[in-house]
Design an enzyme around this catalytic site. Structure first.
Site, short mmCIF file in Angstrom:
data_model
loop_
_atom_site.label_atom_id
_atom_site.label_comp_id
_atom_site.label_asym_id
_atom_site.label_seq_id
_atom_site.Cartn_x
_atom_site.Cartn_y
_atom_site.Cartn_z
N ALA A 1 0.82 -1.22 0.00
CA ALA A 1 0.00 0.00 0.00
C ALA A 1 0.86 1.27 0.00
O ALA A 1 0.33 2.38 0.00
CB ALA A 1 -0.93 -0.01 1.20
N GLY B 1 5.20 0.45 -3.08
CA GLY B 1 4.42 -0.78 -3.14
C GLY B 1 3.26 -0.73 -4.11
O GLY B 1 3.01 -1.70 -4.84
N ARG C 1 12.18 8.32 6.01
CA ARG C 1 12.66 9.17 7.10
C ARG C 1 11.74 10.38 7.27
O ARG C 1 11.38 11.04 6.31
CB ARG C 1 14.07 9.64 6.78
CG ARG C 1 14.86 10.00 7.99
CD ARG C 1 16.33 9.98 7.63
NE ARG C 1 17.05 10.95 8.41
CZ ARG C 1 18.24 11.42 8.07
NH1 ARG C 1 18.79 11.05 6.93
NH2 ARG C 1 18.85 12.27 8.85
N ASP D 1 20.07 1.86 -9.03
CA ASP D 1 21.37 2.49 -9.29
C ASP D 1 21.79 2.24 -10.74
O ASP D 1 22.37 3.12 -11.39
CB ASP D 1 22.41 1.93 -8.30
CG ASP D 1 21.94 2.09 -6.87
OD1 ASP D 1 21.45 3.17 -6.53
OD2 ASP D 1 22.04 1.11 -6.10
N HIS E 1 24.18 -0.11 -1.79
CA HIS E 1 23.03 0.67 -2.26
C HIS E 1 22.86 1.95 -1.45
O HIS E 1 21.76 2.35 -1.14
CB HIS E 1 21.78 -0.21 -2.19
CG HIS E 1 20.53 0.44 -2.70
ND1 HIS E 1 20.39 0.90 -3.99
CD2 HIS E 1 19.35 0.72 -2.08
CE1 HIS E 1 19.19 1.42 -4.14
NE2 HIS E 1 18.54 1.32 -2.99
N1 APR Z 1 4.34 -4.94 7.25
C1 APR Z 1 3.92 -4.60 6.01
N2 APR Z 1 3.92 -3.35 5.56
C2 APR Z 1 4.36 -2.40 6.39
C3 APR Z 1 4.83 -2.68 7.68
C4 APR Z 1 4.81 -4.03 8.11
N3 APR Z 1 5.23 -4.41 9.32
N4 APR Z 1 5.20 -1.50 8.26
C5 APR Z 1 4.98 -0.54 7.35
N5 APR Z 1 4.47 -1.07 6.23
C6 APR Z 1 4.00 -0.40 5.01
C7 APR Z 1 3.29 0.91 5.29
O1 APR Z 1 1.99 0.69 5.76
C8 APR Z 1 3.33 1.55 3.90
O2 APR Z 1 2.20 1.21 3.14
O3 APR Z 1 5.07 -0.07 4.16
C9 APR Z 1 4.60 0.94 3.27
C10 APR Z 1 5.70 1.95 3.06
O4 APR Z 1 5.27 2.89 2.17
P1 APR Z 1 5.71 4.43 2.23
O5 APR Z 1 5.60 4.92 3.62
O6 APR Z 1 4.97 5.14 1.15
O7 APR Z 1 7.28 4.36 1.89
P2 APR Z 1 8.01 4.17 0.47
O8 APR Z 1 8.39 5.49 -0.07
O9 APR Z 1 7.20 3.26 -0.37
O10 APR Z 1 9.37 3.45 0.92
C11 APR Z 1 9.37 2.19 1.56
O11 APR Z 1 11.47 1.44 0.66
O12 APR Z 1 13.20 2.43 -0.54
C12 APR Z 1 12.70 2.09 0.69
O13 APR Z 1 13.67 3.81 2.04
C13 APR Z 1 12.46 3.28 1.56
O14 APR Z 1 12.51 1.90 3.46
C14 APR Z 1 11.65 2.66 2.64
C15 APR Z 1 10.78 1.70 1.86
#
Ligand code: APR
Length: 316
Positions: free
Chosen positions: A12, A16, A83, A152, A179
């Site tokens: 979500a 994702g 972050r 990258d 990375h």
């Molecule tokens: N299980 C499943 N999903 C989770 C969990 C968990 N325990 N904890 C958080 N999430 C989900 C959140 O609900 C959210 O939908 O992970 C998703 C992260 O999405 P965003 O906050 O939009 O972050 P995004 O920009 O997609 O980055 C995600 O990828 O590149 C890396 O540094 C980035 O670590 C970060 C990750």
């Protein structure tokens, strides 16, 4: 083509959701399982209307993680928190490390044979974390665990083609190391087709590739980090892994794996992907003095990130 089930954990999120769409469009995917702690019923319903073959299911909350993972061939993990203001790097590390460890525990219990492609940052540490969790369950197979460094490569190709007026569809640039920051090393001396670049240009393109993530963070001005390009790169790699699994052709990609190419235990270089995951890890080839020096300089940081991941699991 064989039946192939792919799960996206963190489906979500910014990465994702786009990644889920791209996997829904992949001809190799027959079942697409979308898992998150929020919003997956909606994302799955939306994605399921796309008229391609993959059957989509949505799974929300820890109670549904097992269902999401059962029978998976490939698990893509972009779950985590980006972050936020006031958060230190260590805060971010601790949160994402815990998320990744919990999800990989689910993989170990439900689909221990699956290929795992890790996107959650810091990848230099989250891949060793995944390895340690899998070891605890006695199911670690180093040939089946990957850190996705494809973004990258995607960036290096784009910047190299742009700078030299080449068709971006035909260029290749190997990128080795890790990375993050200086651990990312594009080998422009091995780029094809080859182009004459002076040292200043090579260094500028190297630094731009290393700082690609920051370039996007700054442009988004507090509203997030790379999602579209990361999702694209994540889907490219997952598709390559699926082609390897299906054994249709030789697939060669740069990716972060357990490795003895250098002195650090995890390292990204060109690897061949086959029906069992990694079938061959290639060496670095001839490096220029600049590349050798950059490689020496990244080693302490890469080793420290790996140790940090391993220690996290040991202290859990
Ligand atoms: N299980 C499943 N999903 C989770 C969990 C968990 N325990 N904890 C958080 N999430 C989900 C959140 O609900 C959210 O939908 O992970 C998703 C992260 O999405 P965003 O906050 O939009 O972050 P995004 O920009 O997609 O980055 C995600 O990828 O590149 C890396 O540094 C980035 O670590 C970060 C990750």
């Amino acid at each position: 083509a064989p039946e192939r089930k792919v799960a996206v954990l963190g489906a979500a999120g910014g990465i994702g959701q786009t990644l889920s769409l791209l996997m829904k469009m992949s001809p190799s995917v027959t079942k697409l399982s979308l898992y998150d702690i929020v919003n997956t019923p909606g994302v799955a319903a939306d994605c399921s209307h796309v008229n391609t073959g993959a059957q989509v299911t949505g799974h929300v909350g820890a109670d549904q993680l097992d269902d999401a993972l059962k029978g998976c061939d490939v698990v893509v993990i972009p779950a985590g928190v980006p972050r936020k203001p006031g958060m230190t790097r260590d805060d971010l590390f601790a949160i994402n490390a815990g998320i990744v460890a919990g999800l990989v525990d689910g993989v170990a219990r439900n689909c221990p044979e699956a290929l795992i492609t890790m996107i959650s940052n810091p990848v230099n540490s989250t891949v060793p974390i995944a390895a340690e969790v899998l070891k605890k369950h006695g199911v670690y197979n180093p040939k089946k665990l990957f850190g996705v460094t494809t973004l990258d490569v995607v960036r290096a190709k784009t910047f190299y083609a742009e700078k030299n007026g080449l068709d971006v569809n035909t260029v290749d640039v190997p990128v080795v190391g890790g990375h993050a920051g200086i651990t990312i090393l594009p080998l422009f001396s091995q780029a094809t087709p080859s182009a004459q670049m002076d040292q200043e240009t090579i260094e500028a393109l190297t630094v731009r590739t290393q700082n690609g993530g920051t370039e996007v963070v700054e442009a988004k001005a507090g509203k997030g980090s790379a999602t579209l390009s990361m999702a694209y790169a994540g889907a490219l790699f997952a598709d390559a892994a699926l082609r390897g699994l299906n054994g249709v052709q030789d697939v060669v990609e740069c990716t972060y794996v357990e490795s003895s190419v250098t002195d650090v235990p995890f390292f990204s270089s060109k690897v061949k992907l086959g029906p069992e995951g990694v079938s061959e890890i290639y060496g670095l080839g001839d490096l220029t003095d600049y590349e050798k020096d950059a490689l020496d300089k990244m080693m302490p940081e890469l080793q420290a990130s790996i140790d940090k991941g391993i220690d996290f699991v040991k202290n859990m």
